[in-house]
Design an enzyme around this catalytic site. Sequence first.
Site, short mmCIF file in Angstrom:
data_model
loop_
_atom_site.label_atom_id
_atom_site.label_comp_id
_atom_site.label_asym_id
_atom_site.label_seq_id
_atom_site.Cartn_x
_atom_site.Cartn_y
_atom_site.Cartn_z
N ARG A 49 0.83 -1.21 0.00
CA ARG A 49 0.00 0.00 0.00
C ARG A 49 0.86 1.26 0.00
O ARG A 49 0.44 2.30 -0.51
CB ARG A 49 -0.96 -0.03 1.19
N GLU A 241 -16.62 -5.90 5.37
CA GLU A 241 -16.43 -4.48 5.68
C GLU A 241 -15.87 -3.71 4.50
O GLU A 241 -14.93 -4.14 3.83
CB GLU A 241 -15.48 -4.35 6.87
N GLU A 269 -15.81 3.96 7.33
CA GLU A 269 -14.48 4.41 7.76
C GLU A 269 -14.04 5.65 6.99
O GLU A 269 -13.42 6.55 7.56
CB GLU A 269 -13.49 3.26 7.56
N HIS A 319 -14.15 3.34 13.75
CA HIS A 319 -12.91 2.80 13.21
C HIS A 319 -11.74 3.28 14.07
O HIS A 319 -11.55 4.47 14.28
CB HIS A 319 -12.72 3.29 11.77
#
Length: 395
Positions: A49, A241, A269, A319
């Site tokens: 990421r 989710e 989130e 979150h």
Amino acid sequence: MTQIPTIKQVRAFTLKGGGADYHDQSDGHWIDDHIATPMAKYPEYRQSRRSFGINVLGTLVVEIEDSAGRVGFAVTTGGEPAAYIVEKHLARFLEGARVTDIERIWDQMYLSTLYYGRKGIVINTISGVDLALWDLLGKVRGEPVHQLLGGAVRDELQFYATGARPDLAQKMGFIGGKMPLHHGPAEGEEGLRRNLQELATMRERVGPDFWLMLDCWMSLDVNYATRLAQGAQAHGLKWIEEALPPDDYWGYAALRKNVPTGMLVTTGEHEATRWGFRQLLEMGCCDIIQPDVGWCGGITELLKISALADAHQALVIPHGSSVYSYHFVATRHNSPFAEFLMMAPKADEVVPMFHPQLLGEPVPVNGRMRLSALDRPGFGVELNPECALHRPYTH
């Protein structure tokens, strides 16, 4: 009548290395593994990421000093761009105001930034300022934030763990484990098979009763998410989710109708403000909303979001967010448990979520946290003086 102190100065700093920007980790951390993301459609950005810049912003630290020299602070994400917004735009609405003027200050910050804000980094910034105000008010009154919010409705918080090893989280006393989805639609049928096999393997390790959830981080489409949910039913998946991009309200509404009976759809989130969550709730997009108090508008806005959710019979499970969400969850009937991010590199031990930036940050013990751990004024934490702050702008 006791005179209410005023706000003397607002300061914004940046900070690198973990903490509020929890994606800013060293090599080998589970959070930067091969995880499904919207950018995974491009092979060159699939393995990590950080490769597509998830950690470029860093942490924003907001300090608010009152006329008596007391300082409230908060951390969120946003880094230097957010520091610019605080110093050059938002500070004018705070300095000279009373520390109790939180609702008016929030309204002025939001309305004055509508033409370039509404969501994203601007709301992150407003959230950081708002949290620092609540921290300051708690210090002025000598009370923890959960008392300022009306008082706790429970003596103990219980947690599920987010991380790569739900089996280890089970041994640590957590009520459930949420694991990242590793393969997105671009990896085809083999990726889907591997996702389901990883879930099956984890179910074998934890047994039939421990909650297992999948965090899809905005990476799927309705068709893939539906097939994943249907395949995951055999392995007792509790919820799926953030399966879709946050703006695809229509897709979420369809997905919620498609998933097997009893499986929950969760998201939020990366949603912001009462208006964004109103859309999710009124369109029937999810069973649980998951606002991040450092990204959705702060405590002031989260109170409104929670009331909306309560009216729609939806749970609010914030979150991450460490102490900023703990104080909130303690006060809400429709927030029966909380999330704990396993920030140890291998998700094999409990460490403070925003380490090393905060001192005095409480952690769950056997998956639980007594309210007494949140009894210090404000949010009950301090900045670590060993973390170097940089103030890129002044006003």
